[in-house]
Design an enzyme around this catalytic site. Structure first.
Site, PDB file in Angstrom:
ATOM      1  N   GLY A   8       0.837  -1.200   0.000  1.00 27.70           N
ATOM      2  CA  GLY A   8       0.000   0.000   0.000  1.00 27.70           C
ATOM      3  C   GLY A   8       0.869   1.247   0.000  1.00 27.70           C
ATOM      4  O   GLY A   8       0.548   2.243   0.658  1.00 27.70           O
ATOM      5  N   GLN A  12      -2.082   7.326   1.450  1.00 25.48           N
ATOM      6  CA  GLN A  12      -1.774   8.551   2.198  1.00 25.48           C
ATOM      7  C   GLN A  12      -0.524   8.376   3.066  1.00 25.48           C
ATOM      8  O   GLN A  12       0.377   9.206   3.069  1.00 25.48           O
ATOM      9  CB  GLN A  12      -2.957   8.976   3.088  1.00 25.48           C
ATOM     10  CG  GLN A  12      -2.752  10.346   3.728  1.00 25.48           C
ATOM     11  CD  GLN A  12      -3.621  10.607   4.948  1.00 25.48           C
ATOM     12  OE1 GLN A  12      -4.216   9.695   5.518  1.00 25.48           O
ATOM     13  NE2 GLN A  12      -3.697  11.858   5.361  1.00 25.48           N
ATOM     14  N   TYR A 142     -14.986  -1.037   9.337  1.00 24.21           N
ATOM     15  CA  TYR A 142     -13.595  -0.608   9.522  1.00 24.21           C
ATOM     16  C   TYR A 142     -13.129  -0.962  10.934  1.00 24.21           C
ATOM     17  O   TYR A 142     -12.071  -1.577  11.130  1.00 24.21           O
ATOM     18  CB  TYR A 142     -13.518   0.899   9.279  1.00 24.21           C
ATOM     19  CG  TYR A 142     -12.143   1.509   9.402  1.00 24.21           C
ATOM     20  CD1 TYR A 142     -11.133   1.201   8.499  1.00 24.21           C
ATOM     21  CD2 TYR A 142     -11.864   2.433  10.405  1.00 24.21           C
ATOM     22  CE1 TYR A 142      -9.885   1.793   8.593  1.00 24.21           C
ATOM     23  CE2 TYR A 142     -10.618   3.037  10.502  1.00 24.21           C
ATOM     24  CZ  TYR A 142      -9.631   2.707   9.601  1.00 24.21           C
ATOM     25  OH  TYR A 142      -8.397   3.298   9.695  1.00 24.21           O
ATOM     26  N   LYS A 146     -10.359  -3.651  12.303  1.00 25.95           N
ATOM     27  CA  LYS A 146      -9.197  -3.182  13.074  1.00 25.95           C
ATOM     28  C   LYS A 146      -9.092  -3.908  14.424  1.00 25.95           C
ATOM     29  O   LYS A 146      -7.995  -4.287  14.842  1.00 25.95           O
ATOM     30  CB  LYS A 146      -9.246  -1.661  13.271  1.00 25.95           C
ATOM     31  CG  LYS A 146      -8.971  -0.862  12.001  1.00 25.95           C
ATOM     32  CD  LYS A 146      -7.571  -1.132  11.460  1.00 25.95           C
ATOM     33  CE  LYS A 146      -7.237  -0.327  10.225  1.00 25.95           C
ATOM     34  NZ  LYS A 146      -5.991  -0.772   9.575  1.00 25.95           N
TER      35      LYS A 146
HETATM   36  C1  AKB Z   1     -10.718   7.305   9.077  1.00 29.45           C
HETATM   37  O1  AKB Z   1     -11.259   8.399   9.306  1.00 29.45           O
HETATM   38  O2  AKB Z   1     -11.316   6.321   8.640  1.00 29.45           O
HETATM   39  C2  AKB Z   1      -9.248   7.155   9.415  1.00 29.45           C
HETATM   40  C3  AKB Z   1      -9.036   6.694  10.819  1.00 29.45           C
HETATM   41  C4  AKB Z   1      -9.240   7.606  11.937  1.00 29.45           C
HETATM   42  O3  AKB Z   1      -8.670   5.586  11.034  1.00 29.45           O
HETATM   43  N1  AKB Z   1      -8.583   8.392   9.195  1.00 29.45           N
END
Ligand code: AKB
Length: 317
Positions: A8, A12, A142, A146
């Protein structure tokens, strides 16, 4: 000498971390990318690049073997808002991909850094100065990937001795490569609008505090944790790290100190707002400070001065 694979490398974090690592180490610092997200000229011309799709275990293994890789930075992920639109793909990359990386690391003896996020926390987590060890009950895909990633990385360390390490990144602010698809992206976009002289439409409501960090601090954290003496570690996957917490009015007013004509209006995005409301206002990073010496260098003022200067240069303003 270190041989590092960055999976990756065009994202960013990856685009800047790759160049930082190449400046620090003499070995093979391999920029892994997927077709459609090719490295820019600077990355292409300063070291080896290889197609490495995180969903392809064999491709990872072949690259690790070819370049004698000892450390993998696993930066492939869909950010929080886009992961809600594509939850199956988010799982495939976040968990399937991590599993592939850990399997290769186990078989070929590599250390692994995988970023975690403030997204591991949820509505039941203490909001202010969120402790290192507390409830992790996210309701986003997400966050689910994580938290699972933290657990799987610890499992591979305990069960197989793989040297897995991680930090929970807050929103990351940078001027080189835009983030794309996150909840905290507004804190990057606001600087772009200010530098271009445009009015900023803020998708996050007034009063919504979230932790943020300037990219140079984030890159240093990613390097320093991998360099740290592990005998002092009580935690591994993953450490709270922090440098600043603000809500939209605070960053807006800070930018106005340098750009007095800058204007902001609110146009709240319900998806991003719901995610932001479920995240902490600020994190307690005492464990990272005590176990490996973490210390941020940038506050909101220093970051704002640097962001505006760099973006104005970029846009010829
Ligand atoms: C997001 O906003 O998804 C990321 C994070 C805080 O992990 N920047």
């Amino acid at each position: 000498m270190k041989n590092i694979l960055i999976i990756g490398s065009t994202g960013q974090i990856g685009s800047e971390l790759t160049m930082k690592l190449r400046g620090m180490y003499n070995g093979n610092i391999v920029a892994g990318y997927i077709p459609g997200a090719e490295p820019n000229e600077t990355i292409r011309e300063s070291g080896p690049c290889a197609i490495v799709d995180i969903t392809n275990e064999q491709q990872i293994a072949e690259t690790v073997s070819r370049y004698k890789i000892d450390t993998i930075y696993n930066l492939a992920a869909l950010l929080s808002a886009v992961a809600e639109a594509k939850p199956q793909l988010a799982w495939k990359i976040g968990m399937g991909g991590l599993f592939n990386v850990l399997e290769v690391a186990r078989a070929m003896n590599c250390a692994v850094f995988t970023p975690s996020s403030i997204g591991v926390f949820g509505n039941n987590t203490p909001k202010d100065k969120t402790p290192q060890d507390t409830i992790r009950n996210p309701r986003t895909m997400y966050g689910v990937t994580k938290v699972s990633g933290e657990l799987l990385s610890d499992y591979y360390h305990i069960r197989f001795g793989v040297d897995t390490r991680s930090v929970r990144f807050p929103g990351l602010i940078s001027y080189v490569t835009p983030p794309g698809g996150g909840t905290t992206d507004y804190a990057v976009d606001i600087y772009y609008s200010a530098a271009k002289g445009e009015t900023f439409e803020c998708p996050i409501a007034q009063g919504t505090f979230m932790d943020m960090m300037y990219m140079p601090d984030a890159l240093r954290a990613a390097v320093e944790i991998m360099e740290a003496d592990p005998s002092k570690f009580i935690h591994r996957n993953s450490f709270n790290i922090a440098s600043m917490s603000f809500e939209p009015e605070i960053i807006y007013n800070k930018i106005k100190e340098y750009e007095p004509d800058f204007k902001m209006v609110y146009n709240v995005d319900p998806l991003r707002q719901a995610i932001a409301d479920s995240w902490p206002n600020s994190l307690d990073d005492t464990c990272a400070r005590e176990e490996w010496g973490w210390k941020p260098e940038y506050d909101l003022d220093a970051m704002t001065r640097d962001m505006l200067a760099k973006l104005k240069e970029k846009f010829g303003k």
